[in-house]
Design a protein around this motif. Structure first.
Motif, PDB file in Angstrom:
ATOM      1  N   ILE A 118      37.572  36.046  47.517  1.00  0.00           N
ATOM      2  CA  ILE A 118      36.354  36.843  47.335  1.00  0.00           C
ATOM      3  C   ILE A 118      35.225  35.833  47.228  1.00  0.00           C
ATOM      4  O   ILE A 118      34.839  35.407  46.137  1.00  0.00           O
ATOM      5  CB  ILE A 118      36.433  37.732  46.079  1.00  0.00           C
ATOM      6  CG1 ILE A 118      37.687  38.605  46.154  1.00  0.00           C
ATOM      7  CG2 ILE A 118      35.179  38.602  45.975  1.00  0.00           C
ATOM      8  CD1 ILE A 118      37.959  39.452  44.950  1.00  0.00           C
ATOM      9  N   GLY A 177      31.475  31.191  36.711  1.00  0.00           N
ATOM     10  CA  GLY A 177      32.082  32.125  37.659  1.00  0.00           C
ATOM     11  C   GLY A 177      32.874  33.181  36.923  1.00  0.00           C
ATOM     12  O   GLY A 177      32.752  33.348  35.694  1.00  0.00           O
ATOM     13  N   GLY A 178      33.709  33.885  37.688  1.00  0.00           N
ATOM     14  CA  GLY A 178      34.462  35.004  37.130  1.00  0.00           C
ATOM     15  C   GLY A 178      35.424  34.577  36.031  1.00  0.00           C
ATOM     16  O   GLY A 178      35.556  35.259  35.004  1.00  0.00           O
ATOM     17  N   ASN A 179      36.124  33.475  36.249  1.00  0.00           N
ATOM     18  CA  ASN A 179      37.070  33.043  35.219  1.00  0.00           C
ATOM     19  C   ASN A 179      36.367  32.855  33.885  1.00  0.00           C
ATOM     20  O   ASN A 179      36.792  33.381  32.849  1.00  0.00           O
ATOM     21  CB  ASN A 179      37.718  31.718  35.627  1.00  0.00           C
ATOM     22  CG  ASN A 179      39.086  31.925  36.235  1.00  0.00           C
ATOM     23  OD1 ASN A 179      39.358  32.958  36.811  1.00  0.00           O
ATOM     24  ND2 ASN A 179      39.951  30.933  36.096  1.00  0.00           N
ATOM     25  N   ASN A 182      35.108  36.075  32.178  1.00  0.00           N
ATOM     26  CA  ASN A 182      36.181  36.827  31.516  1.00  0.00           C
ATOM     27  C   ASN A 182      36.651  36.115  30.249  1.00  0.00           C
ATOM     28  O   ASN A 182      36.896  36.740  29.215  1.00  0.00           O
ATOM     29  CB  ASN A 182      37.358  36.992  32.477  1.00  0.00           C
ATOM     30  CG  ASN A 182      37.093  38.056  33.543  1.00  0.00           C
ATOM     31  OD1 ASN A 182      36.843  39.210  33.224  1.00  0.00           O
ATOM     32  ND2 ASN A 182      37.131  37.666  34.802  1.00  0.00           N
ATOM     33  N   HIS A 221      43.799  39.318  37.659  1.00  0.00           N
ATOM     34  CA  HIS A 221      43.606  37.951  38.155  1.00  0.00           C
ATOM     35  C   HIS A 221      44.143  36.943  37.126  1.00  0.00           C
ATOM     36  O   HIS A 221      44.192  37.219  35.924  1.00  0.00           O
ATOM     37  CB  HIS A 221      42.110  37.736  38.382  1.00  0.00           C
ATOM     38  CG  HIS A 221      41.758  36.444  39.027  1.00  0.00           C
ATOM     39  ND1 HIS A 221      41.607  35.280  38.320  1.00  0.00           N
ATOM     40  CD2 HIS A 221      41.516  36.134  40.321  1.00  0.00           C
ATOM     41  CE1 HIS A 221      41.284  34.311  39.153  1.00  0.00           C
ATOM     42  NE2 HIS A 221      41.220  34.805  40.372  1.00  0.00           N
ATOM     43  N   TRP A 223      42.978  34.620  35.596  1.00  0.00           N
ATOM     44  CA  TRP A 223      42.150  34.147  34.479  1.00  0.00           C
ATOM     45  C   TRP A 223      42.747  34.568  33.146  1.00  0.00           C
ATOM     46  O   TRP A 223      42.556  33.875  32.135  1.00  0.00           O
ATOM     47  CB  TRP A 223      40.708  34.673  34.591  1.00  0.00           C
ATOM     48  CG  TRP A 223      40.565  36.152  34.387  1.00  0.00           C
ATOM     49  CD1 TRP A 223      40.454  37.097  35.360  1.00  0.00           C
ATOM     50  CD2 TRP A 223      40.529  36.864  33.135  1.00  0.00           C
ATOM     51  NE1 TRP A 223      40.350  38.343  34.811  1.00  0.00           N
ATOM     52  CE2 TRP A 223      40.400  38.230  33.446  1.00  0.00           C
ATOM     53  CE3 TRP A 223      40.600  36.490  31.796  1.00  0.00           C
ATOM     54  CZ2 TRP A 223      40.332  39.225  32.473  1.00  0.00           C
ATOM     55  CZ3 TRP A 223      40.529  37.478  30.822  1.00  0.00           C
ATOM     56  CH2 TRP A 223      40.407  38.823  31.164  1.00  0.00           C
ATOM     57  N   GLY A 276      38.104  46.471  40.643  1.00  0.00           N
ATOM     58  CA  GLY A 276      38.230  45.750  41.912  1.00  0.00           C
ATOM     59  C   GLY A 276      39.177  44.579  41.755  1.00  0.00           C
ATOM     60  O   GLY A 276      38.739  43.461  41.466  1.00  0.00           O
ATOM     61  N   VAL A 278      41.777  41.549  42.566  1.00  0.00           N
ATOM     62  CA  VAL A 278      41.641  40.454  43.531  1.00  0.00           C
ATOM     63  C   VAL A 278      42.458  40.709  44.795  1.00  0.00           C
ATOM     64  O   VAL A 278      42.019  40.392  45.893  1.00  0.00           O
ATOM     65  CB  VAL A 278      41.993  39.106  42.863  1.00  0.00           C
ATOM     66  CG1 VAL A 278      43.420  39.091  42.328  1.00  0.00           C
ATOM     67  CG2 VAL A 278      41.788  37.953  43.810  1.00  0.00           C
ATOM     68  N   ASP A 303      36.992  43.574  33.846  1.00  0.00           N
ATOM     69  CA  ASP A 303      36.800  42.479  34.795  1.00  0.00           C
ATOM     70  C   ASP A 303      36.215  43.075  36.074  1.00  0.00           C
ATOM     71  O   ASP A 303      36.938  43.608  36.917  1.00  0.00           O
ATOM     72  CB  ASP A 303      38.138  41.786  35.088  1.00  0.00           C
ATOM     73  CG  ASP A 303      37.975  40.720  36.175  1.00  0.00           C
ATOM     74  OD1 ASP A 303      36.816  40.437  36.558  1.00  0.00           O
ATOM     75  OD2 ASP A 303      39.002  40.174  36.633  1.00  0.00           O
ATOM     76  N   ALA A 305      34.440  41.156  38.100  1.00  0.00           N
ATOM     77  CA  ALA A 305      33.993  39.950  38.810  1.00  0.00           C
ATOM     78  C   ALA A 305      33.721  40.270  40.277  1.00  0.00           C
ATOM     79  O   ALA A 305      32.707  39.870  40.842  1.00  0.00           O
ATOM     80  CB  ALA A 305      35.028  38.844  38.680  1.00  0.00           C
ATOM     81  N   ASP A 332      30.323  38.763  38.847  1.00  0.00           N
ATOM     82  CA  ASP A 332      30.221  37.466  39.507  1.00  0.00           C
ATOM     83  C   ASP A 332      29.136  37.483  40.572  1.00  0.00           C
ATOM     84  O   ASP A 332      29.408  37.836  41.717  1.00  0.00           O
ATOM     85  CB  ASP A 332      31.569  37.166  40.176  1.00  0.00           C
ATOM     86  CG  ASP A 332      32.157  35.878  39.695  1.00  0.00           C
ATOM     87  OD1 ASP A 332      31.515  35.236  38.840  1.00  0.00           O
ATOM     88  OD2 ASP A 332      33.244  35.518  40.161  1.00  0.00           O
ATOM     89  N   HIS A 334      28.147  35.248  42.300  1.00  0.00           N
ATOM     90  CA  HIS A 334      28.495  34.463  43.502  1.00  0.00           C
ATOM     91  C   HIS A 334      29.572  35.152  44.351  1.00  0.00           C
ATOM     92  O   HIS A 334      30.069  34.567  45.306  1.00  0.00           O
ATOM     93  CB  HIS A 334      28.833  32.998  43.175  1.00  0.00           C
ATOM     94  CG  HIS A 334      30.108  32.746  42.441  1.00  0.00           C
ATOM     95  ND1 HIS A 334      30.344  31.572  41.759  1.00  0.00           N
ATOM     96  CD2 HIS A 334      31.226  33.469  42.268  1.00  0.00           C
ATOM     97  CE1 HIS A 334      31.546  31.594  41.213  1.00  0.00           C
ATOM     98  NE2 HIS A 334      32.103  32.744  41.514  1.00  0.00           N
ATOM     99  N   LYS A 335      29.893  36.378  43.991  1.00  0.00           N
ATOM    100  CA  LYS A 335      30.745  37.175  44.883  1.00  0.00           C
ATOM    101  C   LYS A 335      29.855  38.213  45.577  1.00  0.00           C
ATOM    102  O   LYS A 335      29.204  37.905  46.556  1.00  0.00           O
ATOM    103  CB  LYS A 335      31.886  37.813  44.091  1.00  0.00           C
ATOM    104  CG  LYS A 335      32.898  36.787  43.571  1.00  0.00           C
ATOM    105  CD  LYS A 335      34.113  37.444  42.987  1.00  0.00           C
ATOM    106  CE  LYS A 335      35.239  36.468  42.713  1.00  0.00           C
ATOM    107  NZ  LYS A 335      34.905  35.405  41.744  1.00  0.00           N
TER     108      LYS A 335
HETATM  109  C1  LIG Z   1      38.928  40.258  39.827  1.00  0.00           C
HETATM  110  C2  LIG Z   1      38.635  38.796  39.689  1.00  0.00           C
HETATM  111  N1  LIG Z   1      38.463  38.258  38.473  1.00  0.00           N
HETATM  112  C3  LIG Z   1      38.196  36.952  38.304  1.00  0.00           C
HETATM  113  C4  LIG Z   1      38.100  36.104  39.378  1.00  0.00           C
HETATM  114  C5  LIG Z   1      37.800  34.637  39.178  1.00  0.00           C
HETATM  115  O1  LIG Z   1      36.508  34.366  39.655  1.00  0.00           O
HETATM  116  P1  LIG Z   1      36.005  32.854  39.883  1.00  0.00           P
HETATM  117  O2  LIG Z   1      36.798  32.345  41.022  1.00  0.00           O
HETATM  118  O3  LIG Z   1      34.560  32.996  40.186  1.00  0.00           O
HETATM  119  O4  LIG Z   1      36.256  32.103  38.638  1.00  0.00           O
HETATM  120  C6  LIG Z   1      38.295  36.606  40.650  1.00  0.00           C
HETATM  121  C7  LIG Z   1      38.248  35.722  41.821  1.00  0.00           C
HETATM  122  O5  LIG Z   1      38.459  36.110  42.926  1.00  0.00           O
HETATM  123  C8  LIG Z   1      38.561  37.989  40.816  1.00  0.00           C
HETATM  124  O6  LIG Z   1      38.744  38.533  42.013  1.00  0.00           O
END
Ligand SMILES: Cc1ncc(COP(=O)(O)O)c(C=O)c1O
Length: 690
Positions: A118, A177-179, A182, A221, A223, A276, A278, A303, A305, A332, A334-335
């Motif tokens: 993503i 970012g997403g990690n 969360n 995900h 994370w 949504g 991953v 989540d 993200a 996120d 950046h997504k």
């Molecule tokens: C649902 C979800 N959560 C968390 C993440 C982690 O995001 P990031 O790669 O920006 O840390 C992703 C990454 O694809 C994701 O799809």
């Protein structure tokens, strides 16, 4: 007399170890020119060079391969293996070389055919804003170090909340970012809801309290594992809740697991719902999960993200909009807000909970302010101390396109994923998987490998080795299709594993992608898949092996035809053996078995028309002297019935064999006709796709 600071006081070298304090040295320091600095003219010249190269690169990306498809050692060689430079190099030359290297050795997630993971292509205004952010170089850890940048971040966080329907008075900040978004939310939940002072005591529960546990679906995900580790809980604390056929968390299973954990003495802390996922873009039943969290007094984290931005669409499902019920939400930019990496954002409904989880006031910080107009010092709101200006690019792009612009781009991405799914369905040898939000999954399965296996005598007995072999073969094909696509740089997809099977997966979060780009994906997958299948089918054992596409149809169909016949024979044979077994408790067979005779083989021989077998059976029934013995006579009907059934099975077998030779004469014509029909259908499908 007040002391005046004179230039003589600037003889810094005079106090340093080994310093001479010579006058030339102080002169040098007064006219200092650091090697890292650029004059305004140089900066402008190199800057123009960079902007021209960047504009050219953005413009030419569609014509370039998505990936260079090279090995690490080749890229390393291109980079050169010069040692650490002892002296400096002309900066313009360096920038020219860097832009050239990046153009040739990069994977372009801004390419219209990049559909992996993503990862969005960067909004051009966001790209330029990175230069501005770095130029000012605001340290967004403290307001006094970043007055405007901090206010921009506050404003952008609020806009994001507003855009997604989340409370605008929530606390929040930008992270990498997403990690991290969360993980920060889990830290906040841990501090707010553990029931003891986790920040001070750590996560070991006080007397009478159980270990903290977290709940997340099996589609969450990765994370969540890192969060569990970083929180000191360990991955054992994660309760993996199963999903339904739509890959959504099974809420009943969640309720049961929470109940069981409470009985076992654990302390449930938080439930994660994903807006949504991953792999497939599934949206958990967020409304129901929110209900569970309310009933159980647990922190509800969403989540989002990937999927949260889709909640801005008026037509978004109620479940997606229910992300607004979360105690915390990860988004996120950046997504699906197309910001250049890095930009994640965490929102926490109760702003104080976020502050309570992170703030410290060390004595060496003096970030004062008026309590009535208090400055926000973001180092107190998250794990980072020094922080870059990640919000600027999002703030600018939000203004550039507005809510309406984002709605249009997200709608288009979703429509393109659906278009891809439709294109997949045109090909008989592509199997559609899922299509949710802007993610479509599918896999290549040679159509003849999709048929039920005729040689499987008993499907209810579970997967046979042939089926497993075919599944593994299809997985291998798809894995290689994925690597080939990536290596050839024609399109970049990633994968999803669903019910243990390997699927190709395209996620469209890409404002440059058009219908032609997604249409190319199934076409490429089929082309590569068929070629691979032609080359690799021979690696399968004979029963699992069929040829793959029209040029090989004759061979394949002939093979299948023979397999069908053989399967019929095998079925008759098996029916007879089962019959024999059913009657093997008869005293006659017991006697035969007692004398060391293999009854099943004997009956099979009888069924195959072996007269000696019939004679031996007769002997066992009547005794060697020809007189029927008492126990044999006591069971004449069962023996007679067995023999009768065997005879019938035998004649069915004979019929089947006769059928083969009769049908044999017809087979060539039928096969040729079938190939012609298939070729026509193939052409029709290809024409429709064009
Ligand atoms: C649902 C979800 N959560 C968390 C993440 C982690 O995001 P990031 O790669 O920006 O840390 C992703 C990454 O694809 C994701 O799809």
């Amino acid at each position: 007399m007040t002391e005046q600071l004179t230039t003589d006081h600037l003889s810094l070298g005079a106090t340093g170890p080994g310093a001479t304090g010579a006058p030339e040295e102080s002169l040098l320091l007064r006219t200092r020119r650091a090697p890292v600095d650029l004059s305004p003219d140089e900066f402008r010249r190199i800057g123009h060079l960079l902007v021209d190269a960047a504009a050219e690169l953005l413009n030419s990306i569609p014509e370039r391969p998505v990936t260079p498809g090279l090995t690490p050692s080749i890229v390393r060689t291109a980079l050169g293996d010069d040692g650490l430079p002892a002296a400096g190099t002309d900066p313009a030359e360096l920038m020219r070389r860097a832009t050239d290297l990046f153009a040739r050795y990069s994977t372009f997630n801004g390419h219209p055919r990049f559909f992996g993971y993503i990862t969005a292509g960067p909004a051009p205004l966001g790209v330029l804003s990175e230069l501005l952010a770095a130029t000012v170089n605001a340290n967004c850890g403290a307001w006094s170090l970043s007055p405007l940048a901090t206010e921009i971040e506050r404003r952008t966080v609020r806009w994001i909340a507003e855009l997604l329907g989340y409370p605008t008075n929530a606390g929040g900040l930008f992270v990498s970012g997403g990690n991290m978004a969360n993980i920060v939310a889990v830290w906040a939940a841990r501090a707010a809801r553990a029931g003891w002072n986790v920040r001070e005591r750590g996560i070991t529960p006080p007397e009478g309290r159980g270990d903290l546990v977290l709940y997340a679906s099996t589609e969450t995900h990765t994370w969540i594992q890192k969060a569990a580790e970083l929180c000191g809980l360990g991955t054992r604390a994660v309760r993996w809740i199963p999903v339904d056929s739509e890959h959504r968390m099974r809420v009943e299973a969640l309720r049961e697991r929470i109940r069981a954990d409470r009985v076992a003495g654990f302390t449930p802390l938080l439930v994660v719902g994903t807006a949504g996922t991953v792999s497939t873009g599934a949206i958990d039943p967020l409304q129901d999960i929110a209900e569970v969290c309310k009933d159980e007094d647990l922190w509800f984290h969403v989540d989002g993200a990937y999927g949260a931005p889709a909640a801005m669409l008026p037509e978004a499902t109620d479940d997606l909009k229910a992300l607004a019920l979360g105690d915390s939400l990860a988004v996120d930019p950046h997504k699906w807000l197309y910001a250049p990496v890095e930009a994640g954002c965490v929102l926490v409904r109760d702003a104080a909970a976020l502050h309570d989880a992170f703030h410290y006031r060390p004595p060496y910080y003096h970030f004062h302010g008026d309590p009535d107009d208090a400055p926000t010092n973001f180092h107190e709101w998250g794990p980072q101390n020094s922080r870059g200006n990640r919000a600027l690019k999002v703030w600018l792009t939000l203004q550039q396109v507005g809510r309406a612009g984002y709605q249009q781009m997200i709608r288009d991405d979703i429509a393109l994923a659906r278009h891809l799914d439709r294109c997949v369905r045109v090909f008989a040898d592509l199997e559609p998987g899922t299509c949710r939000l802007s993610v479509a999954t599918f896999r290549f399965v040679p159509d003849d490998l999709r048929l039920p296996a005729p040689w499987r005598l008993d499907d209810s007995a579970g997967p046979t080795s042939d089926a497993a072999e075919r599944d593994a073969y299809v997985d291998r094909l798809n894995t290689t299709i994925l690597s080939t696509l990536q290596d050839e740089g024609l399109a970049y997809v990633s994968n999803a594993v669903m019910s243990g099977r390997f699927f190709l997966r395209a996620c469209i979060v890409n404002f440059r992608t058009r219908a032609d780009d997604v249409q190319a994906v199934p076409e490429l997958a089929v082309r590569i898949g068929r070629a691979l299948d032609r080359r690799q089918r021979g690696t399968l054992s004979p029963y699992a092996r069929y040829a793959g596409d029209p040029p090989h149809a004759l061979e394949r169909l002939t093979q299948r035809w023979w397999d069908d016949r053989l399967a019929r024979l095998a079925r008759s044979q098996r029916a007879m053996l089962e019959l024999a077994m059913a009657h093997s408790s008869s005293p006659v067979f017991s006697r035969a078995a007692a004398e060391g005779t293999d009854v099943v083989s004997l009956l099979a021989a009888l069924a195959a028309g072996d007269h000696r077998a019939a004679h031996r059976l007769h002997t066992f029934a009547t005794g060697p002297d020809g007189h029927a013995e008492a126990d044999a006579l006591s069971a004449p009907p069962s023996l007679a019935a067995a023999l009768d059934q065997l005879r019938r099975a035998q004649s069915a077998l004979a019929e089947a064999m006769a059928g083969i030779t009769a049908e044999d004469r017809l087979v060539d014509r039928r096969i040729i006709q079938e190939i012609e029909e298939r070729a026509l259908e193939y052409e029709r499908q290809a024409a429709r796709l064009r």
